[in-house]
Motif scaffolding. Structure first.
Motif, PDB file in Angstrom:
ATOM      1  N   MET A  82      -1.071   7.914   1.425  1.00 21.39           N
ATOM      2  CA  MET A  82      -0.835   9.350   1.268  1.00 21.39           C
ATOM      3  C   MET A  82       0.519   9.558   0.602  1.00 21.39           C
ATOM      4  O   MET A  82       1.504   8.955   1.013  1.00 21.39           O
ATOM      5  CB  MET A  82      -0.829  10.015   2.633  1.00 21.39           C
ATOM      6  N   PRO A  83       0.556  10.384  -0.387  1.00 17.81           N
ATOM      7  CA  PRO A  83       1.820  10.535  -1.113  1.00 17.81           C
ATOM      8  C   PRO A  83       2.925  11.125  -0.237  1.00 17.81           C
ATOM      9  O   PRO A  83       2.805  12.228   0.277  1.00 17.81           O
ATOM     10  CB  PRO A  83       1.466  11.498  -2.252  1.00 17.81           C
TER      11      PRO A  83
ATOM     12  N   GLU B  49       6.134   7.857  -3.224  1.00 18.81           N
ATOM     13  CA  GLU B  49       5.002   7.962  -4.132  1.00 18.81           C
ATOM     14  C   GLU B  49       5.220   9.108  -5.122  1.00 18.81           C
ATOM     15  O   GLU B  49       4.962   8.970  -6.325  1.00 18.81           O
ATOM     16  CB  GLU B  49       3.704   8.196  -3.338  1.00 18.81           C
TER      17      GLU B  49
ATOM     18  N   LYS C  33       8.421  16.100  -0.924  1.00 21.65           N
ATOM     19  CA  LYS C  33       7.153  15.681  -1.524  1.00 21.65           C
ATOM     20  C   LYS C  33       6.715  16.615  -2.638  1.00 21.65           C
ATOM     21  O   LYS C  33       5.610  16.471  -3.163  1.00 21.65           O
ATOM     22  CB  LYS C  33       6.076  15.632  -0.439  1.00 21.65           C
TER      23      LYS C  33
ATOM     24  N   SER D 189      -4.733  13.832  -0.832  1.00 16.67           N
ATOM     25  CA  SER D 189      -5.550  13.024  -1.748  1.00 16.67           C
ATOM     26  C   SER D 189      -5.321  13.363  -3.213  1.00 16.67           C
ATOM     27  O   SER D 189      -6.087  12.921  -4.069  1.00 16.67           O
ATOM     28  CB  SER D 189      -7.037  13.213  -1.412  1.00 16.67           C
TER      29      SER D 189
ATOM     30  N   GLN E  56      -3.891  13.343  -7.002  1.00 16.01           N
ATOM     31  CA  GLN E  56      -3.392  12.351  -7.948  1.00 16.01           C
ATOM     32  C   GLN E  56      -3.059  13.044  -9.261  1.00 16.01           C
ATOM     33  O   GLN E  56      -3.761  13.973  -9.671  1.00 16.01           O
ATOM     34  CB  GLN E  56      -4.466  11.282  -8.244  1.00 16.01           C
TER      35      GLN E  56
ATOM     36  N   GLY F  35       5.753   2.673  -4.201  1.00 16.12           N
ATOM     37  CA  GLY F  35       4.994   3.401  -3.197  1.00 16.12           C
ATOM     38  C   GLY F  35       3.984   2.541  -2.454  1.00 16.12           C
ATOM     39  O   GLY F  35       3.843   1.350  -2.720  1.00 16.12           O
TER      40      GLY F  35
ATOM     41  N   SER G  68       0.040   2.048  -1.199  1.00 18.05           N
ATOM     42  CA  SER G  68      -1.395   2.369  -1.280  1.00 18.05           C
ATOM     43  C   SER G  68      -2.064   1.771  -0.058  1.00 18.05           C
ATOM     44  O   SER G  68      -2.029   0.564   0.139  1.00 18.05           O
ATOM     45  CB  SER G  68      -2.012   1.790  -2.560  1.00 18.05           C
TER      46      SER G  68
ATOM     47  N   GLN H 187      -6.114   5.520  -1.963  1.00 13.96           N
ATOM     48  CA  GLN H 187      -6.084   6.882  -2.481  1.00 13.96           C
ATOM     49  C   GLN H 187      -4.859   7.111  -3.355  1.00 13.96           C
ATOM     50  O   GLN H 187      -4.920   7.829  -4.346  1.00 13.96           O
ATOM     51  CB  GLN H 187      -6.098   7.877  -1.316  1.00 13.96           C
ATOM     52  N   TYR H 188      -3.752   6.488  -2.983  1.00 14.67           N
ATOM     53  CA  TYR H 188      -2.560   6.691  -3.802  1.00 14.67           C
ATOM     54  C   TYR H 188      -2.587   5.791  -5.041  1.00 14.67           C
ATOM     55  O   TYR H 188      -2.739   4.563  -4.935  1.00 14.67           O
ATOM     56  CB  TYR H 188      -1.266   6.432  -3.019  1.00 14.67           C
ATOM     57  N   ARG H 189      -2.424   6.408  -6.175  1.00 12.98           N
ATOM     58  CA  ARG H 189      -2.325   5.711  -7.459  1.00 12.98           C
ATOM     59  C   ARG H 189      -1.166   6.321  -8.225  1.00 12.98           C
ATOM     60  O   ARG H 189      -0.875   7.506  -8.082  1.00 12.98           O
ATOM     61  CB  ARG H 189      -3.601   5.924  -8.279  1.00 12.98           C
ATOM     62  N   ASP H 190      -0.543   5.511  -9.075  1.00 17.55           N
ATOM     63  CA  ASP H 190       0.490   6.081  -9.929  1.00 17.55           C
ATOM     64  C   ASP H 190      -0.160   6.780 -11.123  1.00 17.55           C
ATOM     65  O   ASP H 190      -1.389   6.916 -11.186  1.00 17.55           O
ATOM     66  CB  ASP H 190       1.508   5.012 -10.339  1.00 17.55           C
TER      67      ASP H 190
END
Length: 281
Positions: A1-2, A6, A58, A77, A79, A224, A226, A231-234
């Motif tokens: 989760m960002p 992240e 955030k 969620s 991105q 960050g 994941s 779910q977390y992607r750059d």
DNA sequence: ACAAATACCTGTAAGC
DNA sequence: TGCTTACAGGTATTTG
């Protein structure tokens, strides 16, 4: 989760690819994503150059030449993904910013639709983390976690009986930490997450501030975390790698990296915390 | 004033 | 196999 690391990773990616580029068109298909105002309002940004980026906690801030700021929060969620124009957009793409100069498009993708974007007035000047543009919409936030100090922790924790972790994830007290990093910071500082927040001694407040900085900076360096749901992607869809360095978060029953004792899980209301019973007091 | 609970969501995983 | 249920969690809001 960002959380803060992240969001900061994505901010740097966004600046690298879109900094100084001109926005050509905005497409909003998810009404809930721009729920604070009419979807068409974002179209008014067309023609503006991305002048700087910022972040408070955030919240990611995209500042334009005319001083307006597009505020982005990824929540659970969300991105931000870079893509060449024209390709097939992934499911749950709610907004697309189309840039010129070969930069391509910036997509806001968010299956759970908790995330949001909104337009605010008045930008900060510098491009960098934790810029303080004084946006009214963000005035409820405490200081960014990268710049918080022991004195501030002392002030916001004083007299509070709630668990320390509850205050660390309270964005009004300090902005940027969520479930993952609050646990990791408590471990690094040697403090139980369920300690009454107001019970910290001065030396413990110092450790808390130091650990907040070092854990979050380490996580930024690792691009960050994941988790298993990936779910977390750059910006480019790549996973973070700081999850490999988690000491306690999600490691219930596994050995503490410092002492070998099994990591414990404690229920704290609706949420939970992971901690080491020998290393944290 | 503070603390705790709840609503908002949907993809994933576990259980039957 | 297919269905149901629980869970994940940041923030705003409501309740105690």
């Amino acid at each position: 989760m960002p959380e803060l690391p992240e969001v900061e990773t994505v901010r740097r990616d966004v600046w690298g690819r879109y900094g100084g580029q001109t926005l050509h068109d905005v497409t909003v298909t998810g009404r809930r994503t721009v729920r604070r105002h009419a979807p068409g309002l974002l179209s008014g940004l067309a023609g503006q150059r991305l002048a700087s980026t910022g972040r408070h906690g955030k919240y990611l801030l995209l500042a334009w030449e005319d001083g307006r700021v597009l505020v982005v929060h990824l929540r659970m969620s969300g991105q931000l993904l870079a893509a060449a124009p024209g390709g097939r957009r992934p499911a749950h793409t709610h907004a697309v910013l189309g840039f010129g100069g070969g930069a391509g498009e910036l997509r806001f993708v968010d299956p759970r639709t908790f995330g949001e974007m909104f337009l605010a007035g008045r930008a900060g000047r510098a491009d960098g983390p934790a810029s303080e543009p004084g946006l009214a919409e963000l005035s409820h936030l405490g200081p960014d976690a990268l710049v918080v100090d022991a004195a501030h922790f002392g002030a916001v924790l004083a007299g509070r009986r709630a668990p320390l972790k509850s205050l660390l994830v309270d964005q009004r007290a300090v902005a940027g930490m969520g479930n993952i990093y609050a646990d990791e910071v408590c471990f690094d500082a040697g403090l139980r997450p369920d300690r009454p927040a107001g019970s910290l001694a001065p030396a413990e407040l110092e450790r808390l501030a130091r650990s907040t900085h070092s854990v979050l900076e380490g996580a930024i360096a690792g691009r960050g975390s994941s988790l298993r749901d990936q779910q977390y992607r750059d910006l480019y869809g790549n996973l973070g790698r700081y999850q490999l360095e988690h000491k306690v978060y999600g490691r219930s029953g596994m050995p503490c990296p410092s002492c070998g004792q099994a990591v414990q899980r404690v229920e704290m209301g609706a949420r939970r915390a992971f901690w080491c019973p020998t290393c944290q007091r």
